[in-house]
Design a protein around this motif. Structure first.
Motif, PDB file in Angstrom:
ATOM      1  N   LYS B  51       0.900  -1.314  -0.073  1.00 22.08           N
ATOM      2  CA  LYS B  51       0.144   0.071   0.061  1.00 22.08           C
ATOM      3  C   LYS B  51       0.712   1.135   0.025  1.00 22.08           C
ATOM      4  CE  LYS B  51      -4.430  -1.536   2.196  1.00 22.08           C
ATOM      5  NZ  LYS B  51      -4.277  -2.749   1.501  1.00 22.08           N
ATOM      6  N   PRO B  52       0.413   2.193  -0.911  1.00 16.13           N
ATOM      7  CA  PRO B  52       1.300   3.448  -0.669  1.00 16.13           C
ATOM      8  C   PRO B  52       1.273   4.167   0.482  1.00 16.13           C
ATOM      9  CG  PRO B  52      -0.626   3.874  -2.098  1.00 16.13           C
ATOM     10  CD  PRO B  52      -0.759   2.418  -1.423  1.00 16.13           C
ATOM     11  N   ASN B  56       1.609   8.045  -4.081  1.00 12.18           N
ATOM     12  CA  ASN B  56       2.413   8.031  -5.350  1.00 12.18           C
ATOM     13  C   ASN B  56       3.812   8.702  -5.312  1.00 12.18           C
ATOM     14  OD1 ASN B  56       1.326   6.790  -7.554  1.00 12.18           O
ATOM     15  ND2 ASN B  56       1.324   8.516  -9.003  1.00 12.18           N
ATOM     16  N   TRP B  59       7.160   5.533  -6.419  1.00 14.27           N
ATOM     17  CA  TRP B  59       7.206   4.482  -7.551  1.00 14.27           C
ATOM     18  C   TRP B  59       8.677   3.933  -7.848  1.00 14.27           C
ATOM     19  CZ3 TRP B  59       5.342   1.286 -10.559  1.00 14.27           C
ATOM     20  CH2 TRP B  59       6.001   0.982 -11.850  1.00 14.27           C
ATOM     21  N   VAL B  87      -2.984  -4.101  -6.353  1.00 15.03           N
ATOM     22  CA  VAL B  87      -2.684  -2.852  -6.295  1.00 15.03           C
ATOM     23  C   VAL B  87      -3.366  -1.899  -5.054  1.00 15.03           C
ATOM     24  CG1 VAL B  87      -1.203  -2.625  -8.126  1.00 15.03           C
ATOM     25  CG2 VAL B  87      -3.405  -1.888  -8.329  1.00 15.03           C
ATOM     26  N   ARG B  90      -3.203   1.907  -4.880  1.00 19.17           N
ATOM     27  CA  ARG B  90      -2.186   2.729  -5.401  1.00 19.17           C
ATOM     28  C   ARG B  90      -2.546   3.295  -6.767  1.00 19.17           C
ATOM     29  NH1 ARG B  90       3.444   3.056  -4.947  1.00 19.17           N
ATOM     30  NH2 ARG B  90       3.218   1.530  -2.891  1.00 19.17           N
ATOM     31  N   THR B 116      -7.673  -3.554  -8.169  1.00 20.35           N
ATOM     32  CA  THR B 116      -7.213  -2.503  -7.538  1.00 20.35           C
ATOM     33  C   THR B 116      -8.731  -1.930  -6.957  1.00 20.35           C
ATOM     34  OG1 THR B 116      -6.578  -0.112  -7.760  1.00 20.35           O
ATOM     35  CG2 THR B 116      -7.519  -1.331  -9.761  1.00 20.35           C
ATOM     36  N   ARG B 118      -8.691   1.394  -6.802  1.00 25.77           N
ATOM     37  CA  ARG B 118      -8.641   2.844  -7.244  1.00 25.77           C
ATOM     38  C   ARG B 118      -9.106   2.939  -8.788  1.00 25.77           C
ATOM     39  NH1 ARG B 118      -4.527   7.197  -4.828  1.00 25.77           N
ATOM     40  NH2 ARG B 118      -5.085   8.835  -6.226  1.00 25.77           N
ATOM     41  N   THR B 121      -6.368   3.559 -11.575  1.00 20.90           N
ATOM     42  CA  THR B 121      -5.809   2.496 -11.800  1.00 20.90           C
ATOM     43  C   THR B 121      -6.519   1.569 -12.678  1.00 20.90           C
ATOM     44  OG1 THR B 121      -4.529   3.067  -9.820  1.00 20.90           O
ATOM     45  CG2 THR B 121      -4.239   1.079 -10.692  1.00 20.90           C
TER      46      THR B 121
END
Ligand SMILES: Nc1ncnc2c1ncn2[C@@H]1O[C@H](COP(=O)(O)OP(=O)(O)OP(=O)(O)O)[C@@H](O)[C@H]1O
Ligand SMILES: [Mg+2]
Lengths: 265, 270
Positions: B51-52, B56, B59, B87, B90, B116, B118, B121
């Motif tokens: 997980k971010p 972002n 990367w 993902v 993210r 995902t 998101r 994404t």
């Protein structure tokens, strides 16, 4: 297609620029066509070491911004016409160029030269990314010091992660007497950590500083100094020749007794 | 130099109790959902990206970690396996998805599906021609992961170099060295078929029964559960060792000694 080789280290001041300049010269003397790329934007000094500073007109940045053609920016060496330098911009900021643009330049040079050597700035930030963008091979330069080796290890990891498979090690500024006294890491100590092939060991020698100040690469001297010979040997090994490593212990051991002992060994 | 110059001479000789640093605190989250992680599931591979932390920014490190994991398993990938990329939330753009696909392609793994929560994404993945699964955004209930059963062991054939940190919710096997400045953090055991000179933390969610085993232990720091130790000055001759928690803290034993005296097989323990 020429070989694109980045000279990198992580830690600053360990001898990347010195190696790049001399290695370029040595390869040129072996009859190879060599382009040197200064990727140290903002802190360029490859031109200085080569004694070419006063001949720089355009820089890599002028090429990517369309101010001039690539061949206009290349500075030809007056002593070795096989060697050219693509200077970095001095004044503008480091982020003025992108990895893609660097890659483009290096690829273009590799069409016309046997070797494209990229002098990488210290650190692992953008300048490093730019310098490794096009490289297929790397020379990792380190001094035999804990901090330098630690940074070199980090850099090797990053090179591997960027799929640069051929990575060779240059140990610079070795002082055999200190190693013998257990006051300095040996080449073997360094290799044990980095576990990449060794391609050169360059002694710590004041000749290097003299040559830096004169802008006259070591490998051009009529009477090759030991560090000059060590770097020429790196060039020959890059060319695939098998060259024995210099016995630096013996070379820097000035005491008569030691010489006599060596004689009887 | 005969001794490894990268190591501060430590405290006590070999199987003596180790220094426990007073400020050592119990690990708060354990390894967490950490590293890029491959896991096989029936007919496909699941590739989970962590997980971010901040939106972002990370990367490049993530990309490099992915490359490393691909390389570290290079001998074991089954040609033409299909990969599902997980993902969470993210943000990945088309270019990044293509980079991932290309990296997988180099070892002949095929990116097929992107999972995902998101929307952007998912759209990028669809535009790039992958099947898309849009899970609902994960509940912010991280602590549930603490009780989760261990993942399959993580087997990496690589040198863990300075600046690299491997985290895994399970046991970890490293075929290669852990260099000074590198670290491995595992919920379970850590086995190093090589030299351990960096940091290893086993039982990172508090399990004191976990162990660290290596062909050569010369670690900057050993941690098991909430205990910390530095390793003693390395002996002249190296032999495989096991670090474990005893009543006096973390101890080191040679592998042979450990096998004879200390290790009690589970069935006898009952
Ligand atoms: N083998 C050597 N013996 C003595 N001095 C050396 C040696 N190698 C390099 N030096 C000196 O060390 C200094 C730094 O060298 P150099 O500029 O090549 O390092 P660098 O890695 O390019 O530095 P930077 O990270 O700043 O780009 C110079 O003054 C150089 O003369
Ligand atoms: Mg430099």
């Amino acid at each position: 297609m020429g070989r694109i080789i980045v000279i990198t280290s992580g830690k600053g001041g360990v001898g990347k620029t010195t190696c790049t300049a001399n290695l370029g010269m040595a390869l040129a003397r072996l009859g190879k066509k060599v382009a040197l790329m200064d990727a140290d934007f903002g802190l360029r000094n490859l031109d200085l070491l080569l004694g070419l500073e006063n001949r720089v007109v355009y820089t890599a940045l002028d090429v990517v911004s369309g101010q001039c053609r690539l061949d206009q920016a290349l500075v030809k060496d007056k002593r070795q016409n096989q060697l050219v330098l693509l200077p970095a911009a001095q004044s503008r900021d480091k982020d003025a160029i992108t990895p893609d643009q660097m890659k483009q330049l290096a690829l273009e040079l590799s069409q016309r030269f046997d070797y494209v050597l990229v002098d990488c700035p210290a650190g692992i930030e953008m300048g490093f990314r730019n310098a490794i963008a096009a490289a297929q091979e790397a020379l990792v330069v380190t001094t035999p010091e804990i901090a330098a080796v630690r940074d070199a290890d980090r850099v090797v990891g990053l090179l591997e992660a960027n799929r640069i498979k051929t990575i060779n090690l240059v140990v610079n500024r070795l002082r055999p007497a200190m190693v013998q006294a257990n006051d300095m890491m040996s080449v073997q100590d360094v290799q044990e950590i980095l576990s990449i092939p060794l391609i050169g060991v360059i002694p710590d020698d004041e000749q290097v500083i003299v040559s830096t100040n004169k802008g006259e690469p070591l490998v051009l001297a009529d009477n090759l100094s030991l560090p000059g010979l060590a770097i020429s040997n790196v060039a020959r090994r890059l060319e695939g020749q098998k060259v024995d490593f210099i016995d630096l212990d013996a070379a820097y051991d000035k005491s008569l007794l030691a010489r006599v002992r060596r004689f009887f060994r | 130099m005969n001794a490894d110059p990268l190591l501060k001479p430590a405290t006590s000789p070999v199987p003596e109790p180790q220094d426990t640093e007073p400020e050592s605190e119990a690990p708060r989250h354990g390894p967490g959902p950490s590293s890029v992680y491959f896991k096989s599931e029936r007919d496909k591979l699941l590739l989970t990206l962590p997980k971010p932390v901040e939106p972002n920014v990370a990367w490049l490190p993530l990309w490099e970690e992915l490359q490393q994991q691909i390389r570290a398993g290079e001998r074991f990938w089954q040609v033409n396996s299909e990969v599902e990329l997980i993902v969470s939330d993210r943000l990945l753009d088309q270019g990044q998805l293509q980079m991932i696909a290309a990296a997988l392609d180099q070892v002949q793994l095929k990116l097929k599906r992107v999972n995902t929560s998101r929307r952007q994404t998912a759209m990028a993945a669809a535009a790039a021609g992958y099947a898309v699964e849009q899970e609902s955004p994960a509940l912010p209930l991280q602590s549930a992961a603490n009780a989760a059963p261990l993942e399959n062991p993580l087997y990496l054939e690589t040198t863990i170099r300075s600046g690299t940190e491997i985290r895994h919710h399970g046991n970890v096997v490293i075929v290669g060295d852990i260099n000074p400045g590198g670290s491995v953090i595992a919920t379970g055991d850590i086995l190093v078929w090589g030299r351990l000179r960096g940091v290893a933390h086993a039982g990172a969610q508090g399990n004191p029964d976990c162990r660290i085993m290596a062909l050569q232990i010369e670690a900057t720091q050993l941690r098991i559960a909430n205990q910390v130790a530095r390793t003693p000055k390395p002996p002249a001759q190296f032999y495989p060792e096991v670090a474990y928690i005893s009543s006096e803290g973390i101890k080191l034993a040679s592998a042979t000694e450990f096998g004879k005296n200390i290790f009690v097989p589970p069935q006898e323990a009952l």
